[in-house]
Structures are given as structure tokens and as C-alpha cells.
Design a protein around this motif. Structure first.
Motif, mmCIF file in Angstrom:
data_model
loop_
_atom_site.group_PDB
_atom_site.id
_atom_site.type_symbol
_atom_site.label_atom_id
_atom_site.label_comp_id
_atom_site.label_asym_id
_atom_site.label_seq_id
_atom_site.Cartn_x
_atom_site.Cartn_y
_atom_site.Cartn_z
ATOM 1 N N SER A 11 -14.122 3.707 -9.110
ATOM 2 C CA SER A 11 -13.171 4.935 -8.628
ATOM 3 C C SER A 11 -14.024 6.163 -8.451
ATOM 4 O O SER A 11 -13.491 7.189 -9.486
ATOM 5 C CB SER A 11 -11.960 4.904 -9.805
ATOM 6 N N GLY A 71 0.742 -1.096 -0.043
ATOM 7 C CA GLY A 71 0.026 -0.043 0.005
ATOM 8 C C GLY A 71 0.778 1.477 0.078
ATOM 9 O O GLY A 71 1.967 1.481 -0.323
ATOM 10 N N PRO A 129 -4.354 -5.205 -0.899
ATOM 11 C CA PRO A 129 -4.176 -3.796 -0.694
ATOM 12 C C PRO A 129 -3.871 -3.653 0.721
ATOM 13 O O PRO A 129 -4.707 -4.192 1.478
ATOM 14 C CB PRO A 129 -5.496 -2.990 -1.363
ATOM 15 N N ASP A 153 -6.676 4.971 -4.896
ATOM 16 C CA ASP A 153 -6.109 3.892 -5.500
ATOM 17 C C ASP A 153 -5.792 2.895 -4.497
ATOM 18 O O ASP A 153 -5.845 3.237 -3.477
ATOM 19 C CB ASP A 153 -4.938 4.153 -6.293
ATOM 20 N N ASP A 154 -5.962 1.505 -4.970
ATOM 21 C CA ASP A 154 -5.863 0.496 -3.875
ATOM 22 C C ASP A 154 -4.433 0.391 -3.501
ATOM 23 O O ASP A 154 -4.346 -0.026 -2.491
ATOM 24 C CB ASP A 154 -6.244 -0.892 -4.794
ATOM 25 N N TYR A 155 -3.365 0.735 -4.193
ATOM 26 C CA TYR A 155 -1.924 0.585 -3.950
ATOM 27 C C TYR A 155 -1.028 1.992 -3.959
ATOM 28 O O TYR A 155 -0.144 1.989 -3.091
ATOM 29 C CB TYR A 155 -1.389 -0.365 -5.065
ATOM 30 N N LYS A 180 -9.977 -3.501 -13.098
ATOM 31 C CA LYS A 180 -11.276 -3.477 -12.484
ATOM 32 C C LYS A 180 -12.571 -3.552 -13.115
ATOM 33 O O LYS A 180 -12.440 -2.776 -14.247
ATOM 34 C CB LYS A 180 -11.548 -2.011 -11.587
ATOM 35 N N SER A 202 -6.175 -0.140 2.524
ATOM 36 C CA SER A 202 -7.192 0.421 1.419
ATOM 37 C C SER A 202 -8.336 1.196 2.020
ATOM 38 O O SER A 202 -9.081 0.516 3.113
ATOM 39 C CB SER A 202 -7.645 -0.423 0.335
#
Length: 356
Positions: free
Chosen positions: A310, A190, A241, A251-253, A302, A244
Motif C-alpha cells: 500500500s 470497486g 477488485p 485501496d482495492d475496493y 494483505k 483496481s
């Protein structure tokens, strides 16, 4: 009519405590009540660039340790010279890439080329260590094998570019490096790990190994290669992630890729924040601009409408200029990453990044 102080901010931000529901998310147009603008983000100033002061002998390198355990500790860090200089370094990196495409000619020192080569080595090790056959969605156990090889070879990787008089710095910079690629116990990654990579680069700047003239290449060569490595790790080993905010996170990461990417696009004549909704633009410019590369990657991994998976990025696309996107993201990075105890409790302090 709304009173003046209740107008929504130009740059949207979710509540830091909000966790995405497990059911199908609601569209961005109907953001739930819990996702109100964060006042600390609205009121905080835009971080400014700072020069990094280079250390000189005698050196007192030490094994860095975790020191942040509470909001008071966080305030201490951000009020310190180290805290201000670290975020100033990130802003300086962001400004160095303003108006610069990834494909543009770029000065790259021997140090920068060595770091890129190290990241290429780590990418090759992924090919050497195929994922184990598993039924679980996240956390392929082969990642631990890759991570162990990376840790085992980290000292020798640093010696590829460290001058002889700085070989003893490995005791301090290696822990930042090895924590930059995810956690082998949880098999996750992350923004905290991404921040450790930025801290590793900052340590190299403190050592004088990375200089200001290297900053553009640090972004468009080193960080771009780091992003390539992390995407491959995420896809091959299904990293979960870390921390998250779910669908309401940026964003997930990653986070810094959006900061640097928005800076690249400041004052572009034709490409605007709303351009992320054009697939033709994403296909044509993802190799040149980090921001479009990130959006394109998200759309590939996704499913469903972009505004649903998002929504924050979708809202940001309505901001009128890249300059406002960039300044908003810098503020958001400070508030949502560098000022969060669950993330920064893992940050390391030693002689180069001092706690006092």
C-alpha cells in the motif's frame, strides 16, 4: 536544486493509467517513473459542500440510464448542476463527521434506522447463502445467488422507509441501490459501486427523506454498516477488485471510507496521519475512526510490508495534518473516480440526477 514547479506535491497521487506489475512491487521509496504526480489533481480546487435541493410534486420518476461514454460526456456532467451538487453532497457528508467518533451519541431518524436495518438484512443473507466450494481465488458463484435475492427483494426493501406518496420513486432509486454491492456477472466490486451507493443516498436527500440533520448518522451509522456489509461480501465470496490500479491504488475496493475517516480526525490533538504505523493505535481506535479501521483491515488481509502493498497510503501518512489529507482525498476522489470514463460510464441518470 529542483526548480520551484518541479517540487513534489504535498499529497501524492499515481498516474491514472498505471497498472501494477504482476511481480513483487517495489518499495514506495523507489516509485517507478510512470507514477508521476497527476497535474489535474495538483491544479484542481478542493470540492466544496453544497446543499441538496429537494424535489417537489409533480414527480416524474423514470428508470435511470447510462449516459457517459466519452471525456466530453464527463465534462458535461461535471459542469452541470447535478455534477456539482453530487460532489457537494459528498463533501457535506464529509464535513458533517468532522471530529465525530463512530461511538459518539448520534441523532438517528427513523429513515436512518430503517436503512441500517436493511443493510443488516443483507448481511444476514450472506450467512444464509454459504460460499460454494471452488478452487479459484476470486469470484465465488454463491455471490450470484446472494445478489439475485437482493435484486428480487429491492423494491420491498425500499418500501420499508419510503412514505406512501413516494412509493413510485422505486423505479428510479432501486437501480442505484442494486448496483451498490458489486457486479454479479464479473463477481467484482470497486469504487464505482461505492459511488452508486453515494448516489442512492443523494437521491434520498433529493427526495427529502434524508435531511441535513441526518448527515452525521448517514456516515457513522449507514456508511459504517455498508462498509461492514461490503467487507463481509468481499471476504466470503472473494469479490475481485473492479478496475483496481493494483498496488499503486489507494485501496482495492473503497475510497469514500478514507475521505470520511480523515474528516473524523481533523484537529485531533494526538492522532496524526503517521499514527497508522502504530499497531497499538490501530487496535485501540479502529472501532471509532473509519480511517484506522480501513488501514487495520488492509493489514489483516494483505501480506508483507505495508509500504510495499500500500505505497500510496504509506506516502499519505507523511502528510502533516488530517485537514490536508482530507482535502487531498476529496480532490483525488473527483479526479481518480468521478472523472474517469471506465468508472463513470456505469453511472446512472434519471429525473433526480439529471443529465441535461
Amino acid at each position: 536544486m529542483q526548480p520551484e514547479d518541479s517540487k513534489p506535491p504535498e499529497f501524492p497521487i499515481p498516474s491514472p493509467n498505471f497498472r501494477a506489475p504482476t511481480q513483487r512491487p517495489t518499495p514506495a521509496a523507489s516509485i517507478p517513473v510512470d507514477v508521476r504526480p497527476n497535474q489535474s489533481l495538483i491544479l484542481s480546487p478542493v470540492p466544496q459542500p453544497q446543499r441538496v435541493s429537494v424535489v417537489s410534486p409533480p414527480y416524474h420518476f423514470q428508470v435511470p440510464s447510462k449516459r457517459i461514454r466519452s471525456p466530453d460526456d464527463l465534462r458535461h456532467f461535471h459542469d452541470s448542476d447535478s455534477g456539482r451538487n453530487f460532489i457537494g453532497f459528498i463533501v457535506a457528508l464529509s464535513e458533517s463527521t468532522r471530529g465525530r467518533k463512530i461511538s459518539d451519541p448520534c441523532y438517528a431518524s427513523d429513515t436512518v434506522n430503517s436503512i441500517v436495518s436493511i443493510l443488516d438484512t443483507l448481511i444476514q443473507w450472506i450467512d444464509d447463502i454459504p460460499p460454494a466450494r471452488m478452487a479459484s481465488r476470486y469470484g465465488n458463484l454463491s455471490y450470484r445467488t446472494w445478489h439475485a435475492r437482493m435484486v428480487e427483494n429491492s423494491d420491498s426493501l425500499m418500501l420499508r422507509f419510503l412514505p406512501e406518496d413516494l412509493h413510485s420513486a422505486t423505479v428510479e432509486i432501486v437501480p442505484y441501490f442494486t448496483d451498490s454491492f458489486g457486479n454479479s456477472t464479473r463477481i467484482d466490486y470497486g469504487t464505482g459501486h461505492e459511488t452508486q451507493f453515494a448516489a442512492w443516498l443523494y437521491c434520498l436527500a433529493k427526495l427529502g427523506i434524508i435531511k441535513e440533520e441526518d448527515y452525521p448518522a448517514v456516515v457513522v451509522r449507514v456508511f459504517v454498516k455498508y462498509l461492514e456489509l461490503m467487507r463481509k461480501l468481499q471476504l466470503v465470496y472473494c469479490l475481485e477488485p473492479a478496475g483496481s490500479h493494483g498496488v499503486w491504488g489507494l485501496d482495492d475496493y473503497h475510497f469514500l471510507s478514507f475521505v470520511f475517516g480523515s474528516s473524523q480526525l481533523i484537529d485531533h490533538k494526538y492522532l496524526k496521519p503517521k499514527s497508522i504505523h502504530s499497531q497499538d493505535i490501530l487496535d485501540s481506535f479502529s472501532n471509532d475512526y473509519l480511517y484506522f479501521s480501513c488501514i487495520s483491515f488492509i493489514k489483516k488481509v494483505k501480506k508483507g510490508p505495508f509500504s510495499e502493498h500500500s505505497p500510496l497510503l504509506d506516502d499519505i501518512s507523511g502528510v502533516p495534518t488530517w485537514n490536508k489529507v482530507n482535502s487531498g482525498l476529496l480532490k483525488m476522489y473527483k479526479v481518480e473516480v468521478l472523472e474517469k470514463v471506465p468508472i463513470m460510464q456505469h453511472f446512472l441518470f434519471g429525473w433526480l440526477i439529471k443529465w441535461n
